[in-house]
Design an enzyme around this catalytic site. Sequence first.
Site, PDB file in Angstrom:
ATOM      1  N   CYS A   1       6.458  -4.171   2.768  1.00 46.37           N
ATOM      2  CA  CYS A   1       6.394  -5.622   2.582  1.00 46.37           C
ATOM      3  C   CYS A   1       7.746  -6.186   2.181  1.00 46.37           C
ATOM      4  O   CYS A   1       8.169  -7.227   2.675  1.00 46.37           O
ATOM      5  CB  CYS A   1       5.397  -5.995   1.485  1.00 46.37           C
ATOM      6  SG  CYS A   1       3.860  -5.078   1.526  1.00 46.37           S
ATOM      7  N   ASP A   2       8.448  -5.526   1.261  1.00 43.46           N
ATOM      8  CA  ASP A   2       9.546  -6.183   0.538  1.00 43.46           C
ATOM      9  C   ASP A   2      10.937  -5.630   0.812  1.00 43.46           C
ATOM     10  O   ASP A   2      11.926  -6.260   0.435  1.00 43.46           O
ATOM     11  CB  ASP A   2       9.262  -6.114  -0.973  1.00 43.46           C
ATOM     12  CG  ASP A   2       7.973  -6.844  -1.341  1.00 43.46           C
ATOM     13  OD1 ASP A   2       7.652  -7.838  -0.664  1.00 43.46           O
ATOM     14  OD2 ASP A   2       7.284  -6.409  -2.284  1.00 43.46           O
TER      15      ASP A   2
ATOM     16  N   CYS B   1       5.470  -2.116  -2.661  1.00 43.99           N
ATOM     17  CA  CYS B   1       5.316  -1.994  -1.209  1.00 43.99           C
ATOM     18  C   CYS B   1       6.634  -2.187  -0.492  1.00 43.99           C
ATOM     19  O   CYS B   1       7.090  -3.314  -0.307  1.00 43.99           O
ATOM     20  CB  CYS B   1       4.285  -3.021  -0.733  1.00 43.99           C
ATOM     21  SG  CYS B   1       4.144  -3.125   1.043  1.00 43.99           S
TER      22      CYS B   1
END
Lengths: 307, 307
Positions: free
Chosen positions: A137-138, A134
């Site tokens: 997200c990261d 993701c």
Amino acid sequence: MPQTDYDIVIIGAGPAGLTAGIYAARARMNVLLLEKAAPGGQIIITDWVENYPGFPEGISGYDLGEKMLIQAKNLGLEISTEEVTAMELSPGVKTLHLGEKTLTTKSLIIASGASPKKLNVGEEKFMGKGVSFCATCDAPFFRDKTVVAVGGGDTAVQEAIFLTKFVNKVYLIHRRDELRATKILQERAFSNDKIEFVWDSVVTGMDGFFGVENVHVKNVKTDETKTIKADGCFVWIGTVPNTDFLTNSLELDEWGFIKADKHMETSVPGVFAVGDVRDTPLRQIATAVGDAAIAAVSAEHFIENLA
Amino acid sequence: MPQTDYDIVIIGAGPAGLTAGIYAARARMNVLLLEKAAPGGQIIITDWVENYPGFPEGISGYDLGEKMLIQAKNLGLEISTEEVTAMELSPGVKTLHLGEKTLTTKSLIIASGASPKKLNVGEEKFMGKGVSFCATCDAPFFRDKTVVAVGGGDTAVQEAIFLTKFVNKVYLIHRRDELRATKILQERAFSNDKIEFVWDSVVTGMDGFFGVENVHVKNVKTDETKTIKADGCFVWIGTVPNTDFLTNSLELDEWGFIKADKHMETSVPGVFAVGDVRDTPLRQIATAVGDAAIAAVSAEHFIENLA
């Protein structure tokens, strides 16, 4: 008519599950939606959505998921954060096990979605230490770093482009010599000078001391191997259906997605499958909401016709 | 590959056509959307939409149609106001006639929608003089008047409720002894003291000097007839597919809707049908956009595979 706790239980609070909930709640059905984690499904980890009709400038996946959730709640949908661990399905009563707890329902709409496919080259031990599924997200953790990304479909290319807002360089590894992604995404990727394409190649492993430091790659045409120095490895090579709670009771396709007819009904009467978990030709928010509207109305009709 | 004016032509600018346009334009296809009247389709005459996911407070049909139109234009969709009068369909080239003009395309997405069904009891001569198929359009003309409404489905009940914001009284004529509409709408209608239900009845005719003055009604169980003094008659008894331009070249269901498979492909390769004009189990905005996303991607694949 059998006595059950609910008329309709919906599993999953992504766009499909929430839409089924919007329709069922609006039809004043006795309905419960179960979600094991946070509502929103896969779209809450989607950076930007520009092909869901109704949002001219696009909308973040997180915001769209939240809007659907509020809409469902406004219409009176009951939502509970619980995980379905097993079930017994019959044409009459469907029994769901939520750990120790049990509940019964006349009809069931499975909208449990799908999850990213793993590489299975030992990346598990680098989860949270360089390996991610993701970018939304990261990606911020990889600011000014070099990363490898794996895949050639829409998600892979879209996420690789997003990564370049943060990282210095993305090596995009794809096992074929052309991308499957839609053309507009291809054009954007090809014109992005932070993305370097590594064609006809697969990831065979990775190593590093505290986290990912090297990603090993093999060319599937020449068998040539090489090592790319990278601080991260993003994996977007497909999805697998979220059906752990199923106990061989429903007919599945060869990849494990649940088969359903044009009314979204599965091989068990009164059990419906919608969205990413279904054997659908296309996995999009637009198709998930279409599936779900049909399933909710089909479930209503199923219940009306119960003896 | 055959040489054609376009890769994809879309007929109709309702939610289905605009969504197909959003997907095809975003995929950088050579695509044209044809609409004979104003973009938006049937939804622009829909007062309020509260079950299209993503709008927690609901949205007017007009506003939703406009948002989809702007989104399609933002993504570069070419839209032309022209009517398709006839067509020749082959697995290779599809030829469309727009009056004198002709154009060719590799694939065709039919999203021409459906139209309200007529009573055929002589209401034609009262069109615009008391007879209407659209409360959103015409209700304000009947302020403080008495009207008859015909039908028992979602549209009929929803529109009858909307009418009560303007009129003094609505007689809702339905040929059965219960409504087909979703329960929440039934509850709202039953608790609305401006609506009087006339069960098991059909409209047999109407008369008046300048416009509608009397509506004649017959009870289908007792054959009893009566005349209702009313200034208007709103008709919501179903829909018929908009397929005048079709020349027996596509397989249709028994009501004339176009048959399509799960890829939305019709009996002619490269011709797709989506939304209200398709033989779908449910006609909703949510299902129209789902159909259309699938058709656009199917059309892309069809063109890629053309020899």
